[in-house]
Design a protein around this motif. Structure first.
Motif, short mmCIF file in Angstrom:
data_model
loop_
_atom_site.label_atom_id
_atom_site.label_comp_id
_atom_site.label_asym_id
_atom_site.label_seq_id
_atom_site.Cartn_x
_atom_site.Cartn_y
_atom_site.Cartn_z
N LYS A 88 0.73 -1.30 0.14
CA LYS A 88 -0.03 -0.03 -0.05
C LYS A 88 1.09 1.07 -0.04
O LYS A 88 0.47 2.27 0.28
CB LYS A 88 -1.13 -0.09 1.31
N SER A 89 2.12 1.13 -0.48
CA SER A 89 3.04 2.24 -0.50
C SER A 89 3.31 2.86 -1.76
O SER A 89 3.56 1.99 -2.80
CB SER A 89 4.29 1.74 0.09
N LEU A 90 2.72 3.90 -2.29
CA LEU A 90 2.67 4.55 -3.52
C LEU A 90 4.44 5.02 -4.00
O LEU A 90 4.71 4.62 -4.92
CB LEU A 90 2.07 6.04 -3.61
N PRO A 91 4.99 5.43 -2.89
CA PRO A 91 6.61 5.42 -3.40
C PRO A 91 7.15 4.44 -3.86
O PRO A 91 7.84 4.39 -4.61
CB PRO A 91 7.04 6.45 -2.18
N ALA A 92 7.01 3.23 -2.98
CA ALA A 92 7.67 1.80 -3.35
C ALA A 92 7.32 1.56 -4.64
O ALA A 92 7.86 1.04 -5.45
CB ALA A 92 7.31 1.19 -2.30
N ALA A 93 5.71 1.67 -4.85
CA ALA A 93 5.30 1.20 -6.15
C ALA A 93 5.70 2.06 -7.37
O ALA A 93 6.30 1.38 -8.36
CB ALA A 93 3.75 1.55 -6.23
N LEU A 94 6.14 3.38 -7.25
CA LEU A 94 6.44 4.18 -8.28
C LEU A 94 8.03 3.88 -8.46
O LEU A 94 8.51 3.82 -9.53
CB LEU A 94 6.62 5.59 -8.12
N LEU A 95 8.69 3.39 -7.56
CA LEU A 95 10.27 3.22 -7.37
C LEU A 95 10.24 1.75 -8.24
O LEU A 95 11.17 1.72 -8.98
CB LEU A 95 10.71 3.14 -6.08
N THR A 96 9.36 0.67 -7.82
CA THR A 96 9.56 -0.57 -8.47
C THR A 96 9.36 -0.39 -9.93
O THR A 96 9.67 -0.94 -10.77
CB THR A 96 8.58 -1.31 -7.85
N ALA A 97 8.14 0.15 -10.45
CA ALA A 97 8.04 0.44 -11.79
C ALA A 97 9.23 1.18 -12.57
O ALA A 97 9.43 0.82 -13.60
CB ALA A 97 6.83 1.50 -12.10
N PHE A 98 9.60 2.22 -12.10
CA PHE A 98 10.73 2.96 -12.42
C PHE A 98 12.14 2.04 -12.63
O PHE A 98 12.53 1.89 -13.89
CB PHE A 98 11.27 4.00 -11.60
N ILE A 99 12.23 1.09 -11.74
CA ILE A 99 13.45 0.24 -11.88
C ILE A 99 13.16 -0.89 -12.90
O ILE A 99 14.00 -1.16 -13.83
CB ILE A 99 13.69 -0.67 -10.63
N LEU A 100 11.98 -1.28 -13.04
CA LEU A 100 11.53 -2.41 -14.25
C LEU A 100 11.52 -1.68 -15.32
O LEU A 100 11.88 -2.37 -16.30
CB LEU A 100 10.09 -2.81 -13.77
N ILE A 101 10.95 -0.62 -15.56
CA ILE A 101 10.95 0.04 -16.86
C ILE A 101 12.25 0.45 -17.66
O ILE A 101 12.71 0.06 -18.79
CB ILE A 101 10.05 1.32 -16.83
N PHE A 102 13.32 0.66 -16.65
CA PHE A 102 14.46 0.94 -17.18
C PHE A 102 15.78 -0.25 -17.01
O PHE A 102 16.76 0.03 -17.19
CB PHE A 102 15.17 2.25 -16.53
N ASP A 103 15.11 -1.24 -16.79
CA ASP A 103 15.83 -2.51 -16.75
C ASP A 103 16.60 -2.93 -18.00
O ASP A 103 15.84 -3.14 -18.93
CB ASP A 103 15.08 -3.59 -16.11
N THR A 104 17.67 -3.04 -18.16
CA THR A 104 18.28 -3.34 -19.59
C THR A 104 18.08 -4.78 -19.85
O THR A 104 17.73 -4.88 -21.16
CB THR A 104 19.83 -3.39 -19.25
N GLY A 105 17.85 -5.47 -19.07
CA GLY A 105 17.31 -6.86 -19.70
C GLY A 105 15.91 -6.74 -20.13
O GLY A 105 15.58 -7.54 -21.10
N CYS A 106 15.11 -6.22 -19.55
CA CYS A 106 13.67 -5.95 -20.14
C CYS A 106 13.58 -5.18 -21.29
O CYS A 106 12.94 -5.58 -22.22
CB CYS A 106 12.75 -5.41 -19.07
N ILE A 107 14.15 -4.48 -21.40
CA ILE A 107 14.45 -3.27 -22.55
C ILE A 107 14.82 -4.25 -23.71
O ILE A 107 14.49 -4.19 -25.01
CB ILE A 107 15.61 -2.33 -22.42
N THR A 108 16.15 -5.06 -23.60
CA THR A 108 16.45 -5.97 -24.48
C THR A 108 15.37 -6.91 -24.95
O THR A 108 15.17 -7.06 -26.11
CB THR A 108 17.85 -6.48 -24.14
N LEU A 109 14.95 -7.69 -24.00
CA LEU A 109 14.23 -8.85 -24.31
C LEU A 109 12.75 -8.16 -25.11
O LEU A 109 12.29 -9.02 -26.06
CB LEU A 109 13.64 -9.42 -23.20
#
Length: 255
Positions: A88-109
């Motif tokens: 239920k933490s919005l800052p933690a949710a935003l940080l998680t989404a930010f990390i995932l969006i800019f993850d090199t592995g996900c971008i490559t795949l």
């Protein structure tokens, strides 16, 4: 490297050419469908990695219609599941989404013709549905409860239909279901009839529904691939006789 394999299999579906592969068919069927809808004609040979596509319209299979949207939705699913629904933490949710969006592995795949982004989409969808269903525990058998429980089963079938590694999310949902049922069984205010209804609902949505959908995937697979191809030799002569272009097609076999 894998783009050469899965791109070729997408072409097989477009050309209705029978082939054999170790992975279940859903992911490759979706790749072929994306290519077909984007105007790809299935003629590129996919002989070796690095070959130029030239005039072939490969962008649909590479991700404009399928892989990239799936990867983009991962951020939303991860945000909803891992943080907003659990902490239920919005800052933690935003940080998680930010990390995932800019993850090199996900971008490559997400840039190539691969099964992994499709698999991750169904994996995260299964976890999201499971958590949302758990949040409806105080109103069992409501419309939202049935929706999320059914969507969990659909996502499980999707994950298993892309790669067998989807078994891990089946295990996760299974353990969660066992814990949930054990908790209900220990609730003395709940009658055995009501517990039976809970058990039956989970059997229908988390076992019967995924197995039915998984079977339908193979039914579509065999219905579409009706022409002789490189996978003929893995099957019986009787099966090969049903493939158009095979040497045994429609031959009469002595009893």
């Amino acid at each position: 490297w894998d783009e050469t394999h899965f791109g070729k299999m997408g072409s097989y579906y477009i050309n209705r050419t029978f082939f054999f592969d170790v992975h279940p068919p859903l992911g490759k069927m979706l790749i072929g469908l994306a290519g077909y809808l984007s105007g790809y004609d299935g003629t590129f040979p996919f002989q070796k990695p690095g070959d130029r596509y030239e005039q072939h319209n490969y962008m649909g299979m590479r991700g404009v219609r399928l892989c990239r949207p799936a990867s983009s939705w991962l951020a939303f699913l991860c945000l909803s599941v891992q943080m907003l629904e659990l902490s239920k933490s919005l800052p933690a949710a935003l940080l998680t989404a930010f990390i995932l969006i800019f993850d090199t592995g996900c971008i490559t795949l997400s840039q190539y013709i691969l099964l992994d982004p499709i698999l991750m989409f169904f994996l995260m969808g299964a976890v999201l549905s499971m958590v949302k269903c758990n949040s409806c525990a105080d109103r069992p058998f409501s419309a939202s409860w049935w929706f999320w429980l059914s969507l969990t089963g659909v996502s499980l079938a999707g994950a298993m239909g892309v790669k067998f590694v989807g078994l891990f999310v089946v295990l996760l949902v299974g353990l969660n279901t066992i814990y949930d049922l054990w908790d209900l069984l220990g609730n003395l205010s709940l009658s055995l009839v009501m517990f039976g209804k809970h058990l039956l609902a989970r059997v229908l949505c988390l076992i019967v529904l995924p197995l039915a959908l998984y079977t339908v995937m193979f039914a579509v697979h065999f219905a579409v691939l009706n022409r002789s191809g490189p996978g003929d030799g893995f099957f019986s002569s009787a099966f090969q006789s049903q493939l158009i272009g095979n040497n045994l097609h429609n031959v009469s076999i002595p009893e």
